[in-house]
Design a protein around this motif. Structure first.
Motif, PDB file in Angstrom:
ATOM      1  N   VAL A 198      -4.577  15.702 -10.535  1.00  0.00           N
ATOM      2  CA  VAL A 198      -4.458  14.253 -10.658  1.00  0.00           C
ATOM      3  C   VAL A 198      -4.885  13.810 -12.049  1.00  0.00           C
TER       4      VAL A 198
ATOM      5  N   ALA B 238       5.060  18.563   1.106  1.00  0.00           N
ATOM      6  CA  ALA B 238       3.731  18.773   0.526  1.00  0.00           C
ATOM      7  C   ALA B 238       3.247  20.180   0.783  1.00  0.00           C
TER       8      ALA B 238
ATOM      9  N   TRP C 165      -4.313  13.410  -0.716  1.00  0.00           N
ATOM     10  CA  TRP C 165      -3.775  14.744  -0.944  1.00  0.00           C
ATOM     11  C   TRP C 165      -4.624  15.855  -0.342  1.00  0.00           C
TER      12      TRP C 165
ATOM     13  N   VAL D 152      -7.044  19.688  -6.720  1.00  0.00           N
ATOM     14  CA  VAL D 152      -6.341  18.407  -6.571  1.00  0.00           C
ATOM     15  C   VAL D 152      -6.846  17.427  -7.618  1.00  0.00           C
TER      16      VAL D 152
ATOM     17  N   TRP E  42       5.251  10.990  -7.224  1.00  0.00           N
ATOM     18  CA  TRP E  42       4.457  10.282  -6.207  1.00  0.00           C
ATOM     19  C   TRP E  42       3.506   9.305  -6.872  1.00  0.00           C
TER      20      TRP E  42
ATOM     21  N   GLU F 226      -2.180  14.607 -14.621  1.00  0.00           N
ATOM     22  CA  GLU F 226      -0.993  13.754 -14.525  1.00  0.00           C
ATOM     23  C   GLU F 226      -1.296  12.301 -14.868  1.00  0.00           C
TER      24      GLU F 226
ATOM     25  N   PRO G 216       4.233  15.807  -7.625  1.00  0.00           N
ATOM     26  CA  PRO G 216       3.043  14.950  -7.734  1.00  0.00           C
ATOM     27  C   PRO G 216       3.211  13.805  -8.727  1.00  0.00           C
ATOM     28  N   ARG G 217       3.862  14.085  -9.842  1.00  0.00           N
ATOM     29  CA  ARG G 217       4.019  13.041 -10.864  1.00  0.00           C
ATOM     30  C   ARG G 217       4.855  11.888 -10.343  1.00  0.00           C
TER      31      ARG G 217
ATOM     32  N   VAL H 212      -0.471  18.215  -1.120  1.00  0.00           N
ATOM     33  CA  VAL H 212       0.020  17.751  -2.413  1.00  0.00           C
ATOM     34  C   VAL H 212       1.532  17.559  -2.344  1.00  0.00           C
ATOM     35  N   PRO H 213       2.046  16.407  -2.757  1.00  0.00           N
ATOM     36  CA  PRO H 213       3.497  16.188  -2.722  1.00  0.00           C
ATOM     37  C   PRO H 213       4.241  17.235  -3.548  1.00  0.00           C
TER      38      PRO H 213
ATOM     39  N   ALA I 160      -4.379   9.143  -4.402  1.00  0.00           N
ATOM     40  CA  ALA I 160      -4.068  10.572  -4.388  1.00  0.00           C
ATOM     41  C   ALA I 160      -5.301  11.390  -4.011  1.00  0.00           C
TER      42      ALA I 160
END
Length: 416
Positions: free
Chosen positions: A21, A5, A57, A17, A69, A24, A66-67, A62-63, A53
């Motif tokens: 989110v 992340a 997050w 963030v 995750w 996505e 992200p998608r 953030v991973p 998230a």
């Protein structure tokens, strides 16, 4: 977690963030609808992933992907919901199949998005239902936000959305991209829905606000998404160009007191040059694709580009504007287009010529801007009594607060 992340903090990073989110979310929802076959189930599972998230997050980072995750969390939630709500035969197997999914490739995600867009805007649904479903599903607005944006009571909007989803299920509306021979007709419906969403935000028909930036922003986001998914479609390029060029004037459309300013009154230094540049470039690309077959959105964008490139209102190329309206009438002949052309002719040839054309337009007696345009032209012709009557007829129809205040101000100038 450090290797997986990117650390984010508070303030703008937290806002970033939320923006990530939201961007996505639609992709995750589109994929889950395909996998689960249920709009409601996919929405519930996606919303759970979005909430998690937004909670984790900003704190944990953030991973790296992200998608992925979000999709994993949403799939797990879908499994939980399927197991909880039904013990019917086959449901457990359905849930198990979601636990170990095949990886999603970018092409699958792209197709899922197209499926979702065309399903929301299916011609079997009423236009009102298409707009509401697009805002709820594609734009991710809550039912309450959709209701506020479209000036409908929340309970009414909830019923409208429920009926739209039931219609999709009961009519077995296919979750697919239309076949090539259907695409042009279906794309026009999608574009019309996005354009209607933008217009409702750009010039609200009622209420206290001239602009509803949430609606204009979502319409532009959807148009950008369409352009990303269908980069060679002239209709899509023209639609995005039109929205960007219109939106470029947002900051200049009101004065410091929030009063409406018409195009001739606007400070063009406040127009957004980046949006103008992008919009004009898109117009050029779209025109090259429609040299032998005009498209309504491309032509409207060309009109907007004429205004955007004029250094001052009195330097507007009215000959070109009128010519573009003539082209538009060959593919989209409506009373409102005729009214807009008449207004352009009035600028080029004088108010008498414009008024004759306005009076020749049928079907707009319930449209406030037909009466308001007559009021302006009668005012220029020094016919104040008739102008006041035209303004009064406009004011008796539905207008937003700032629009009505503008017309009352213009009327008062003739009676003081």
């Amino acid at each position: 977690m450090a290797g997986d992340a990117t650390r984010v903090g508070d303030g703008p990073s937290a806002a970033a963030v939320a923006r990530l989110v939201r961007e996505e979310r639609t992709r995750i929802l589109a994929t889950l609808i395909r996998v689960t076959g249920s709009v409601d189930l996919a929405e519930d599972a996606t919303q759970d992933a979005v909430v998690r998230a937004l909670e984790t997050w900003p704190r944990d980072g953030v991973p790296e992907n992200p998608r992925a995750w979000l999709l994993v969390v949403a799939r797990r939630r879908a499994v939980d919901l399927i197991r909880r709500e039904a013990r019917r035969a086959g449901k457990e197997a359905e849930a198990v199949s979601l636990l170990d999914p095949a990886p999603e490739n970018p092409e699958s995600v792209r197709d899922d998005l197209l499926r979702l867009i065309f399903t929301c805007c299916h011609p079997a649904l009423s236009l009102d239902a298409q707009v509401a479903l697009a805002l709820r599903t594609l734009a991710g607005l809550s039912t309450a936000e959709v209701a506020r944006g479209l000036l409908v009571p929340e309970a009414t909007m909830a019923k409208r959305l429920t009926r739209a989803k039931q219609k999709i299920a009961q009519a077995r509306i296919p979750y697919r991209v239309p076949a090539a021979e259907e695409l042009t007709a279906r794309l026009s419906g999608v574009a019309a829905t996005v354009y209607l969403i933008f217009n409702e935000g750009y010039a609200a028909g009622a209420g206290d606000d001239l602009l509803r930036t949430a609606l204009t922003g979502e319409a532009i986001r959807l148009a950008r998404l369409l352009a990303e998914l269908m980069p060679d479609e002239a209709t899509v390029l023209g639609l995005l160009a039109l929205l960007l060029l219109q939106d470029s004037r947002r900051a200049a459309r009101t004065d410091a007191d929030g009063r409406l300013l018409l195009l001739a009154e606007q400070d063009r230094s406040r127009w957004d040059p980046a949006l103008v540049t992008e919009g004009v470039e898109l117009v050029g690309r779209a025109l090259r694709r429609t040299a032998h077959r005009p498209d309504r959105y491309v032509v409207q964008a060309a009109v907007a580009a004429c205004h955007a490139l004029a250094p001052a209102y009195d330097l507007t190329p009215w000959d070109a504007v009128v010519s573009w309206y003539d082209v538009l009438l060959t593919v989209h002949d409506t009373p409102v287009v005729r009214l807009n052309r008449a207004a352009a002719v009035a600028e080029r040839d004088g108010p008498a010529a414009g008024l004759a054309l306005v009076d020749a337009v049928d079907g707009l007696t319930g449209y406030p801007w037909w009466h308001a345009t007559r009021g302006e032209l009668l005012r220029r012709l020094d016919r104040p009594t008739e102008a006041v009557a035209a303004y009064d007829r406009a004011l008796a129809l539905d207008l937003s607060g700032p629009q009505a205040e503008h017309l009352r101000r213009r009327r008062a100038e003739l009676t003081d």
